[in-house]
Design an enzyme around this catalytic site. Sequence first.
Site, mmCIF file in Angstrom:
data_model
loop_
_atom_site.group_PDB
_atom_site.id
_atom_site.type_symbol
_atom_site.label_atom_id
_atom_site.label_comp_id
_atom_site.label_asym_id
_atom_site.label_seq_id
_atom_site.Cartn_x
_atom_site.Cartn_y
_atom_site.Cartn_z
ATOM 1 N N SER A 95 -5.924 -4.373 -1.097
ATOM 2 C CA SER A 95 -5.752 -4.949 -2.367
ATOM 3 C C SER A 95 -5.619 -3.586 -3.420
ATOM 4 O O SER A 95 -5.208 -2.461 -3.237
ATOM 5 C CB SER A 95 -6.439 -5.889 -2.910
ATOM 6 O OG SER A 95 -6.086 -6.382 -4.195
ATOM 7 N N ASP A 238 -1.266 -3.432 -8.544
ATOM 8 C CA ASP A 238 -2.226 -3.070 -7.711
ATOM 9 C C ASP A 238 -1.597 -2.660 -6.268
ATOM 10 O O ASP A 238 -0.603 -2.777 -6.090
ATOM 11 C CB ASP A 238 -3.562 -3.986 -7.630
ATOM 12 C CG ASP A 238 -3.360 -5.044 -6.644
ATOM 13 O OD1 ASP A 238 -2.096 -5.726 -6.888
ATOM 14 O OD2 ASP A 238 -4.158 -5.744 -6.302
ATOM 15 N N ASP A 240 -1.303 -4.086 -3.176
ATOM 16 C CA ASP A 240 -0.848 -5.002 -2.569
ATOM 17 C C ASP A 240 0.008 -5.988 -3.452
ATOM 18 O O ASP A 240 0.781 -6.986 -2.911
ATOM 19 C CB ASP A 240 -1.814 -5.922 -1.503
ATOM 20 C CG ASP A 240 -2.534 -7.028 -2.486
ATOM 21 O OD1 ASP A 240 -2.946 -6.518 -3.590
ATOM 22 O OD2 ASP A 240 -2.949 -7.986 -2.015
ATOM 23 N N ASP A 242 -0.223 -8.262 -5.600
ATOM 24 C CA ASP A 242 -0.330 -9.682 -6.099
ATOM 25 C C ASP A 242 -0.877 -9.975 -7.531
ATOM 26 O O ASP A 242 -0.799 -10.795 -7.953
ATOM 27 C CB ASP A 242 -1.469 -10.450 -5.079
ATOM 28 C CG ASP A 242 -2.780 -9.747 -5.151
ATOM 29 O OD1 ASP A 242 -2.967 -8.508 -5.550
ATOM 30 O OD2 ASP A 242 -3.799 -10.279 -4.800
#
Length: 446
Positions: A95, A238, A240, A242
Amino acid sequence: MAFFGTNGVRGIANEYITPQLAIDVARSLGTYMGSTGVVAIGRDTRASGEMLKSAAIAGALSAGLTVIDVGICPTPSVQYYVKEYADAGIVVTASHNPREYNGIKLIAADGSEMSREGEREIEKIYYSKEFNAAPWERTGDLRHDSNANEFYISGIINSVDHELIREKRFKVVVDTGCGAGSVTLPFLLQRLGCEVITINGQVDGTFPWRNPEPTPDVLTELADIVRKSGANMGVAQDGDADRAVFFDENGEFIEEEIQLAMMAKYVLARKKGPIVTPVSSSSRMLDVAKEAGVELNWTAVGSINVARKMMEIDAVFGGEGNGGLIFPEHQYCRDGAMACAKFLEIIANGQKLSELAQSVPEYFNSKTKVRIEDLPGAMEKVKEVVLSKDNEVDTRDGVKIWYDDGWVLIRPSGTEPIIRIFAESKTKERADELMNEGVELVNSSK
Ligand code: MG
């Protein structure tokens, strides 16, 4: 300490997060699934991603699962894919953590994050090392699907007023930080008719220009380009993708708690229904809910708790005060690109982001932490003292004490021997005061 933290398992790649760990997590998942079913495996752009993804694939095949390798994908893209085409998902990602990290996140059949109960079962198998090993003729098949991101982008387009957005021909500046959003967000925006200016949009697992965490201090160039180019909005993601953070048309950073509340306000103006947020979120969400005459449901911290509650009560919107917004019409997970498309819909409907942000009530926060040896003991004592008083108290996650003019949340850390104290009020002085009351309470409970 639990193997899975709030967001899967994370650590330094090839030190803690080794190929062996990835193999064993995938074998544990396969064993948990009874050695049957399809698992989609994707990764973010981290340098160690291919190594760990390959290991996870080997582990899943060994357990007898069918694997679909979806390649480099944002976490919400893998989740969207799993909901439609698989029985589980594995995302190799850390992440927003710094460059050297990596991790593994597990996805349930419905596309939401694996439940805590599921994780605990898988954790048990992981530590017992009693994995199902498929007989040689039933080791799994591997397929590749390079269309997952396209499928995901189409899903987002169909969940917003795409015709209206396209008409407006917006200019948007994008900083995907060389992370997984680089393969989706600029293309989504193009499909929405936007003129896109992209920085850090090349896939590069060494993250040469900024770490994956999109904090305002590393996004000054983005803000600058928004100002100079006269763009309608700036957006950064960020690692990843999400989560996403936004800059208004003046290049001003929109604080995440405000982002959450303004989106709630927009959604509730069009559709009434309950909304959901964790106890750590700002009272802005409460104000917005009251104004709209709907119920706000608080949950324990963690997007999985928010998502599950949303499903349970059929909420119209939910999210965390860290830029993780959940739109049920799309899917029950944090989705940065979906949030971005939704913000364009707001602007397309004639509202400036700066004005909407200013319409959200102002609050001040103060936070600190106290080091403590006996965490559960101290929390018990804090609870005892607090419950003997007249204040409204929420013990869903730690102890949250409500006052007429604010609140203080006392929460044990899941990974360190510390208690975090977080306070909010209408003035900074009062927020400090509430925080200090929290500190005193913890210190007298040691
Ligand atoms: Mg993330």
